[in-house]
Design a protein around this motif. Structure first.
Motif, mmCIF file in Angstrom:
data_model
loop_
_atom_site.group_PDB
_atom_site.id
_atom_site.type_symbol
_atom_site.label_atom_id
_atom_site.label_comp_id
_atom_site.label_asym_id
_atom_site.label_seq_id
_atom_site.Cartn_x
_atom_site.Cartn_y
_atom_site.Cartn_z
ATOM 1 N N ALA A 2 -9.563 -3.638 -13.156
ATOM 2 C CA ALA A 2 -9.348 -4.889 -13.884
ATOM 3 C C ALA A 2 -8.642 -5.927 -13.021
ATOM 4 O O ALA A 2 -8.964 -7.116 -13.078
ATOM 5 C CB ALA A 2 -8.550 -4.624 -15.164
ATOM 6 N N HIS A 3 -7.662 -5.483 -12.208
ATOM 7 C CA HIS A 3 -6.982 -6.438 -11.321
ATOM 8 C C HIS A 3 -7.945 -6.995 -10.272
ATOM 9 O O HIS A 3 -7.866 -8.171 -9.900
ATOM 10 C CB HIS A 3 -5.792 -5.764 -10.628
ATOM 11 C CG HIS A 3 -4.531 -5.785 -11.430
ATOM 12 N ND1 HIS A 3 -3.735 -6.896 -11.543
ATOM 13 C CD2 HIS A 3 -3.938 -4.817 -12.176
ATOM 14 C CE1 HIS A 3 -2.693 -6.617 -12.295
ATOM 15 N NE2 HIS A 3 -2.787 -5.366 -12.709
ATOM 16 N N ALA A 21 -4.021 -0.165 -8.179
ATOM 17 C CA ALA A 21 -3.704 1.263 -8.075
ATOM 18 C C ALA A 21 -2.207 1.549 -8.078
ATOM 19 O O ALA A 21 -1.798 2.712 -8.192
ATOM 20 C CB ALA A 21 -4.326 1.833 -6.794
ATOM 21 N N SER A 22 -1.376 0.523 -7.963
ATOM 22 C CA SER A 22 0.064 0.714 -7.771
ATOM 23 C C SER A 22 0.749 1.566 -8.829
ATOM 24 O O SER A 22 1.614 2.394 -8.490
ATOM 25 C CB SER A 22 0.760 -0.649 -7.678
ATOM 26 O OG SER A 22 0.443 -1.281 -6.460
ATOM 27 N N PRO A 23 0.435 1.434 -10.128
ATOM 28 C CA PRO A 23 1.185 2.219 -11.117
ATOM 29 C C PRO A 23 1.113 3.723 -10.897
ATOM 30 O O PRO A 23 2.060 4.443 -11.222
ATOM 31 C CB PRO A 23 0.525 1.813 -12.444
ATOM 32 C CG PRO A 23 -0.014 0.446 -12.192
ATOM 33 C CD PRO A 23 -0.476 0.464 -10.764
ATOM 34 N N GLY A 24 0.013 4.239 -10.336
ATOM 35 C CA GLY A 24 -0.105 5.682 -10.159
ATOM 36 C C GLY A 24 -0.149 6.143 -8.726
ATOM 37 O O GLY A 24 -0.362 7.333 -8.459
ATOM 38 N N ALA A 65 1.274 1.117 -3.843
ATOM 39 C CA ALA A 65 2.321 0.187 -4.263
ATOM 40 C C ALA A 65 3.103 -0.320 -3.059
ATOM 41 O O ALA A 65 3.412 -1.513 -2.957
ATOM 42 C CB ALA A 65 3.254 0.869 -5.264
ATOM 43 N N ALA A 66 3.429 0.587 -2.123
ATOM 44 C CA ALA A 66 4.156 0.183 -0.915
ATOM 45 C C ALA A 66 3.306 -0.735 -0.051
ATOM 46 O O ALA A 66 3.799 -1.712 0.535
ATOM 47 C CB ALA A 66 4.573 1.422 -0.127
ATOM 48 N N PHE A 67 2.003 -0.433 0.040
ATOM 49 C CA PHE A 67 1.116 -1.295 0.815
ATOM 50 C C PHE A 67 1.025 -2.682 0.176
ATOM 51 O O PHE A 67 1.101 -3.702 0.877
ATOM 52 C CB PHE A 67 -0.269 -0.679 0.930
ATOM 53 C CG PHE A 67 -1.261 -1.578 1.634
ATOM 54 C CD1 PHE A 67 -1.172 -1.780 2.997
ATOM 55 C CD2 PHE A 67 -2.257 -2.228 0.927
ATOM 56 C CE1 PHE A 67 -2.055 -2.620 3.656
ATOM 57 C CE2 PHE A 67 -3.158 -3.066 1.569
ATOM 58 C CZ PHE A 67 -3.054 -3.259 2.943
ATOM 59 N N ALA A 68 0.879 -2.742 -1.137
ATOM 60 C CA ALA A 68 0.802 -4.040 -1.817
ATOM 61 C C ALA A 68 2.064 -4.850 -1.558
ATOM 62 O O ALA A 68 2.001 -6.066 -1.348
ATOM 63 C CB ALA A 68 0.594 -3.836 -3.318
ATOM 64 N N ARG A 69 3.196 -4.179 -1.566
ATOM 65 C CA ARG A 69 4.488 -4.859 -1.364
ATOM 66 C C ARG A 69 4.522 -5.609 -0.042
ATOM 67 O O ARG A 69 4.889 -6.779 0.022
ATOM 68 C CB ARG A 69 5.598 -3.800 -1.436
ATOM 69 C CG ARG A 69 6.921 -4.157 -0.788
ATOM 70 C CD ARG A 69 7.754 -5.076 -1.652
ATOM 71 N NE ARG A 69 9.047 -5.301 -1.039
ATOM 72 C CZ ARG A 69 9.297 -6.246 -0.128
ATOM 73 N NH1 ARG A 69 8.335 -7.042 0.269
ATOM 74 N NH2 ARG A 69 10.515 -6.388 0.355
ATOM 75 N N ILE A 70 4.123 -4.959 1.057
ATOM 76 C CA ILE A 70 4.255 -5.599 2.363
ATOM 77 C C ILE A 70 3.023 -6.425 2.715
ATOM 78 O O ILE A 70 3.125 -7.497 3.332
ATOM 79 C CB ILE A 70 4.561 -4.557 3.459
ATOM 80 C CG1 ILE A 70 5.023 -5.260 4.742
ATOM 81 C CG2 ILE A 70 3.360 -3.632 3.713
ATOM 82 C CD1 ILE A 70 5.650 -4.321 5.749
ATOM 83 N N ALA A 71 1.842 -5.975 2.300
ATOM 84 C CA ALA A 71 0.624 -6.705 2.651
ATOM 85 C C ALA A 71 0.544 -8.049 1.943
ATOM 86 O O ALA A 71 -0.050 -8.993 2.469
ATOM 87 C CB ALA A 71 -0.610 -5.865 2.325
#
Length: 542
Positions: free
Chosen positions: A112-113, A363-366, A371-377
């Protein structure tokens, strides 16, 4: 009069629109399928037609007729209303109803995102000014869901219904949200904020806010996430425009900002005079709470800038495909082909990285690594893609010559809009400092970044050499003064990795030009060894 026929119009391109922005964009269709949003392809396809047709046409009036502040009605009552051209409301209604602000929260299915990111990308091509309230409405939901008492607000974002009436949310099927963090004395240093929040004893998490905000984004919204100093420190609050009983909240819009661009959107200065607000999260945890919102808005900065690149490129390709000079169409001239091919490479790289980050957010919630990749990327991509856009749009203007500099074209609007995303939600220096902070204090972010880069190893020699050099920089991060160069190299490597893993036919050309030292400082400096036709044909299928 027939003897003096001086105004025969020839050698001019046809009108750009209406155009199917989804059908024309091979890279977008591939990215949606690759990153997990394929189940929503029909919805995105419909929006591609709508954005490239009706919304594109409406955008000119929405942009030209700027919002106006009405502080009082004719009888002297304080109303703090912002008036817009009807085209603005039609564009907002189409976007909200089709899920640009709420699809991520209305559909819990995977992808969905990603699908919502594609909708955002298509929308920003047609009318990026309206992206401000759409983005903030979308990004506020994770924070709101941490406050059970405010669940109605999150649910009404997910309802995907646009209602511009100035009434209490209990009477509305859907809501929009704005934001107020910046103050005169603080800017990005929000800890210097002086707006105070005083608890109203015995009424749960309700507070009275007193202070001033230097930038109050989308002031026509139903509610606003704001930061203020509570007794326990800087905290996050939801401040509604209308109180539950329908009364106007105690704030006053002082003026609308006179901005370089972004004319269809309103930004204001505001004073809070014991305005009522509800706390989100614990006292003293305001920055941590608002950062959930900021990561999503920064992703939209990436998507918005990538979308502006795509529209500018499409305008340049459309013009040069029809305009003849020196006996040939411009698109057939060797030097022009170099420019167009270079722009096409940059545009696709911006899109694929943005959509890859959207998948990480999805995919971050699970998945802690995602989640770590989204944070820095997000910080890396926000810095680089937004930084490249003003020069990109200007190069596209040059492809049209003087026709790209007049207001009948969308390109002057895009050129004024282009710098905004690099400023909004933290300027370039803030993004680079954020990357350094993640590398130094969050081992998971550095590990996720390295894993992403290593996943494309062995596919291109220039890429492998660039990643090997980066490995040393990541093990021994630079000081602040060298942060921009480090983040630039990380962004180029991430874009290359995404293209390589996607098996993009442009991947080798991107690696050769961006990582292999075979590219000048300006667009249009691709080496002759690269097939210039391939990026052009991929960006502009006939």
């Amino acid at each position: 009069m027939e003897r003096f026929r001086t105004h025969t119009v020839d050698n001019q391109p046809p009108e750009f629109g209406p155009r199917d922005l989804w059908r024309d964009d091979v890279a977008l269709r591939e990215a949606v399928a690759r990153e997990g949003g394929g189940a929503h392809a029909d919805r995105i396809a419909r929006y591609g037609v709508l954005a490239g047709g009706e919304l594109y046409a409406l955008s000119f009036d929405a942009h030209r007729d700027r919002p106006r502040l009405r502080s009082h009605d004719r009888l002297g009552h304080r109303i703090d209303s912002v008036e817009f051209h009807p085209s603005y409301h039609r564009i907002m209604a189409a976007a909200v109803d089709q899920g640009v602000a709420g699809l991520s929260w209305a559909d819990a299915a995977p992808g969905a995102h990603v699908a919502r990111a594609a909708l955002c990308y298509l929308h920003n091509q047609a009318e990026p000014g309206t992206s401000c309230p759409l983005t903030m409405t979308h990004a506020a939901v994770p924070a709101l869901r941490h406050a059970p008492a405010l669940r109605e607000w999150a649910d009404k974002v997910a309802a995907c219904r646009y209602d511009p009436r100035d009434v209490a949310i209990g009477d509305k099927p859907g809501v929009t949200l704005g934001m107020g963090m910046t103050e005169k004395q603080g800017g990005s240093d929000v800890r210097a904020n002086t707006t105070t929040a005083t608890p109203l004893g015995g009424i749960g998490d309700e507070y009275a806010l007193v202070g001033h905000k230097w930038f109050f984004s989308a002031p026509m919204s139903d509610g606003f996430l704001v930061l203020a100093q509570a007794p326990g420190g800087l905290s996050c609050f939801l401040l509604p425009r209308r109180l539950p009983d329908g009364a106007k909240n105690a704030f006053a819009l002082m003026r609308l900002k006179d901005k370089l661009g972004d004319w269809s959107n309103a930004s204001a200065e505001v004073e809070f005079m014991e305005a009522r607000a509800w706390r989100i999260g614990d006292e003293g945890r305001g920055i941590a709470t608002i950062l959930q919102m900021v990561m999503l808005t920064r992703l939209d900065c990436m998507l918005g800038s990538a979308a502006q690149m795509r529209m500018a490129l499409a305008q340049a390709l459309h013009h040069t495909a029809h305009r003849i000079a020196f006996g040939k169409r411009l698109i057939e001239q060797p030097l022009m082909r170099n420019v167009l091919a270079d722009l096409a490479l940059e545009s696709e790289a911006a899109l694929v990285l943005s959509m890859r980050v959207a998948r990480a957010v999805d995919a971050s919630p699970g998945d802690p690594r995602e989640a770590a990749f989204a944070r820095i990327a997000t910080a890396i991509g926000k810095y680089w893609i937004c930084k490249r856009t003003p020069a990109f749009v200007n190069e596209a203007q040059e492809c049209l010559g003087g026709a790209g500099y007049i207001e009948e074209s969308i390109l002057p609007r895009l050129y004024r809009q282009a710098p905004l995303n690099s400023i909004w939600e933290g300027s370039g220096n803030i993004q680079c400092l954020d990357v350094l902070r993640a590398l130094g204090r969050e081992p998971g972010s550095a590990d996720a970044l390295l894993a992403e880069l290593e996943s494309a190893a062995g596919r291109n020699d220039d890429y492998d050499a660039a990643v090997a050099a980066l490995g040393e920089s990541l093990r021994n991060p630079t000081g602040e003064s060298g942060a921009r160069l480090l983040v630039e190299r990380l962004a180029l490597a991430l874009q290359a990795a995404t293209l390589l893993r996607a098996d993009s036919p442009l991947a080798d050309a991107y690696c050769s030009s961006r990582l292999g030292g075979a590219h000048g400082l300006a667009f249009g400096t691709l080496p002759t060894s690269i097939d210039h036709g391939l990026p052009i044909e991929r960006a502009w299928p006939r």
